[in-house]
Design a protein around this motif. Structure first.
Motif, PDB file in Angstrom:
ATOM      1  N   THR A   1       0.820  -1.208   0.000  1.00  0.00           N
ATOM      2  CA  THR A   1       0.000   0.000   0.000  1.00  0.00           C
ATOM      3  C   THR A   1       0.853   1.258   0.000  1.00  0.00           C
ATOM      4  O   THR A   1       2.034   1.222   0.352  1.00  0.00           O
ATOM      5  N   ALA A   2       0.242   2.366  -0.389  1.00  0.00           N
ATOM      6  CA  ALA A   2       0.923   3.665  -0.364  1.00  0.00           C
ATOM      7  C   ALA A   2       1.189   4.086   1.078  1.00  0.00           C
ATOM      8  O   ALA A   2       0.569   3.564   2.011  1.00  0.00           O
TER       9      ALA A   2
ATOM     10  N   TRP B   1       1.780   6.382   9.285  1.00  0.00           N
ATOM     11  CA  TRP B   1       3.039   6.032   9.950  1.00  0.00           C
ATOM     12  C   TRP B   1       3.884   5.140   9.040  1.00  0.00           C
ATOM     13  O   TRP B   1       3.349   4.348   8.254  1.00  0.00           O
ATOM     14  N   VAL B   2       5.194   5.238   9.198  1.00  0.00           N
ATOM     15  CA  VAL B   2       6.133   4.280   8.618  1.00  0.00           C
ATOM     16  C   VAL B   2       6.802   3.541   9.775  1.00  0.00           C
ATOM     17  O   VAL B   2       7.175   4.154  10.785  1.00  0.00           O
ATOM     18  N   VAL B   3       6.920   2.233   9.633  1.00  0.00           N
ATOM     19  CA  VAL B   3       7.509   1.384  10.674  1.00  0.00           C
ATOM     20  C   VAL B   3       8.683   0.623  10.071  1.00  0.00           C
ATOM     21  O   VAL B   3       8.548  -0.012   9.013  1.00  0.00           O
TER      22      VAL B   3
ATOM     23  N   GLY C   1       0.847  -2.635   6.288  1.00  0.00           N
ATOM     24  CA  GLY C   1       1.095  -3.032   4.913  1.00  0.00           C
ATOM     25  C   GLY C   1       2.535  -2.747   4.543  1.00  0.00           C
ATOM     26  O   GLY C   1       3.249  -2.028   5.247  1.00  0.00           O
ATOM     27  N   GLN C   2       2.965  -3.315   3.426  1.00  0.00           N
ATOM     28  CA  GLN C   2       4.297  -3.047   2.914  1.00  0.00           C
ATOM     29  C   GLN C   2       4.244  -1.898   1.911  1.00  0.00           C
ATOM     30  O   GLN C   2       3.312  -1.796   1.105  1.00  0.00           O
ATOM     31  N   LEU C   3       5.264  -1.046   1.950  1.00  0.00           N
ATOM     32  CA  LEU C   3       5.380  -0.015   0.923  1.00  0.00           C
ATOM     33  C   LEU C   3       5.728  -0.641  -0.418  1.00  0.00           C
ATOM     34  O   LEU C   3       5.290  -0.167  -1.472  1.00  0.00           O
ATOM     35  N   ASP C   4       6.523  -1.674  -0.380  1.00  0.00           N
ATOM     36  CA  ASP C   4       6.922  -2.420  -1.565  1.00  0.00           C
ATOM     37  C   ASP C   4       7.210  -3.839  -1.105  1.00  0.00           C
ATOM     38  O   ASP C   4       7.820  -4.037  -0.041  1.00  0.00           O
ATOM     39  N   GLU C   5       6.808  -4.811  -1.877  1.00  0.00           N
ATOM     40  CA  GLU C   5       6.943  -6.201  -1.428  1.00  0.00           C
ATOM     41  C   GLU C   5       8.401  -6.646  -1.298  1.00  0.00           C
ATOM     42  O   GLU C   5       8.685  -7.659  -0.656  1.00  0.00           O
TER      43      GLU C   5
END
Length: 386
Positions: free
Chosen positions: A264-265, A269-271, A293-297
């Motif tokens: 997902t976009a 928050w970013v973790v 979710g992942q920003l990129d797989e």
């Protein structure tokens, strides 16, 4: 390589005269090498090198080994010694067992095993380290001089920590160069429950005989990989990450848990998952557990509207396509003067970039530089403890 201790050195350090010399040298600031050596020679005479080295090693060990102020070490033994919280965690699986530590060195793991095992014995080939282990572990600890590749006990559980340096003292990542070699160790103890401590960067494929691989971090740093076999392994689990933090409960995650998470976009928050989670290949499992979710797989940055509790997470301010020029403009807009730069998936050196940005503002922020799909992205954040 450090000072080369002898058995006579160890005997002296354990004597009344040696303990008195250690106590006196320990009062010195030890900030001026020439003055320190001169003072140590005045106090300890011909044993000054052993006394001075021991005091220096104890100071280095204070943040790693509980009770280090009274221990004896060699330089190599201290470098390889397990941090006490990690050793306690690993020892817990041996509770109530009869255990043999076949590479006991100066006893850092052995003291933790002795607290939980029904019985335990330590062995090592190095007589100096065994003499130090006798001092560190106490007179009741069973110790024997033996090659780790020779079975000298009937213990049903064995633990080992192979040396990861070659004959020239250089660090090695080849399991065949470990002392003892990894596969030979596994073959020797194929019929018993075995645990082998390794460096966290090891390629897990070199140990197909391991039933479970556990990555352990302590206070944010990944400390070790442990290869568990047979009855010491957890049924149904092949990979585990365990996170230890001072003052906080430990937690663990395994590949037996669900790993369904979206790509997902950037959200609120970013973790950045703990390094043990990343190294164990459990990023998706961690995301699924916490609704992220992942920003990129292919990238180990996660995102969501609610970060996990008790972690350092990054509240998103804005994000967009990354170029150095566009980032400089965004940082000026937010008056950023102190910038933490996190990079994953891009060929960017944070220190070089920071110098080129020529920051001059008053705000402190974090920028996450990563790749989403085929495009580089900059995510400007505030770092917060959740």
């Amino acid at each position: 390589m450090g000072y080369g201790f002898t058995l006579d050195d160890v005997a002296h350090l354990r004597s009344d005269a040696g303990r008195a010399a250690l106590a006196e040298v320990a009062e010195l600031p030890l900030t001026d090498r020439l003055a320190d050596v001169t003072a140590a020679r005045r106090i300890a005479g011909e044993r000054s090198a052993a006394v001075l080295e021991t005091v220096l090693l104890r100071r280095r060990a204070a943040a790693k080994v509980d009770g280090a102020a009274g221990w004896l070490f060699t330089d190599d033994a201290l470098q390889q010694a397990t941090a006490s919280p990690v050793g306690r965690h690993r020892a817990a699986r041996f509770a109530g067992r009869v255990v043999h530590d076949v590479t006991c060195s100066v006893g850092a793991d052995l003291v933790e095993l002795a607290r939980v095992a029904d019985r335990c014995v330590g062995s090592d080939l190095d007589p100096v380290r065994l003499a130090m282990a006798r001092h560190n572990c106490g007179p009741d600890q069973a110790l024997v001089r033996a090659d780790a590749l020779t079975r000298v006990s009937r213990a049903s559980a064995v633990t080992a920590d192979p040396a990861r340096r070659d004959s020239a003292g250089r660090r090695t990542w080849k399991p065949s160069d470990f002392l003892p070699p990894l596969d030979e160790l596994a073959d020797t103890y194929a019929g018993v429950d075995l645990a082998v401590k390794c460096a966290p960067g090891i390629d897990f494929a070199v140990a197909p005989w391991a039933d479970e691989v556990e990555l352990v971090s302590l206070d944010g740093g990944v400390r070790e990989a442990c290869l568990w076999t047979r009855g010491l392994a957890t049924p149904g689990v092949s990979r585990r990450a365990t996170v230890l933090r001072s003052g906080s409960p430990e937690w663990t995650i395994t590949d037996a848990e669900p790993d369904d998470c979206p790509v997902t976009a950037p959200g609120k928050w970013v973790v950045d998952p703990d390094g043990a989670v990343v190294r164990a290949g459990l990023v998706r499992h961690y995301a699924a557990r916490h609704g992220l979710g992942q920003l990129d797989e292919r990238i180990a940055y996660l995102t969501g509207d609610v970060p996990p509790p008790g972690v350092r997470a990054f509240r998103v301010v804005e994000h967009g396509h990354y170029t150095e020029k566009s980032l400089r403009s965004v940082l000026r807009k937010h008056d950023v003067g102190r910038l933490e730069i996190l990079v994953r998936g891009l060929d960017v050196d944070p220190n070089t970039l920071r110098r080129r940005l020529k920051l001059s503002g008053t705000a402190e922020m974090t920028v996450v530089l990563t790749r989403i799909g085929s495009g580089p992205v900059a995510i400007l954040c505030h770092a917060e403890r959740t």
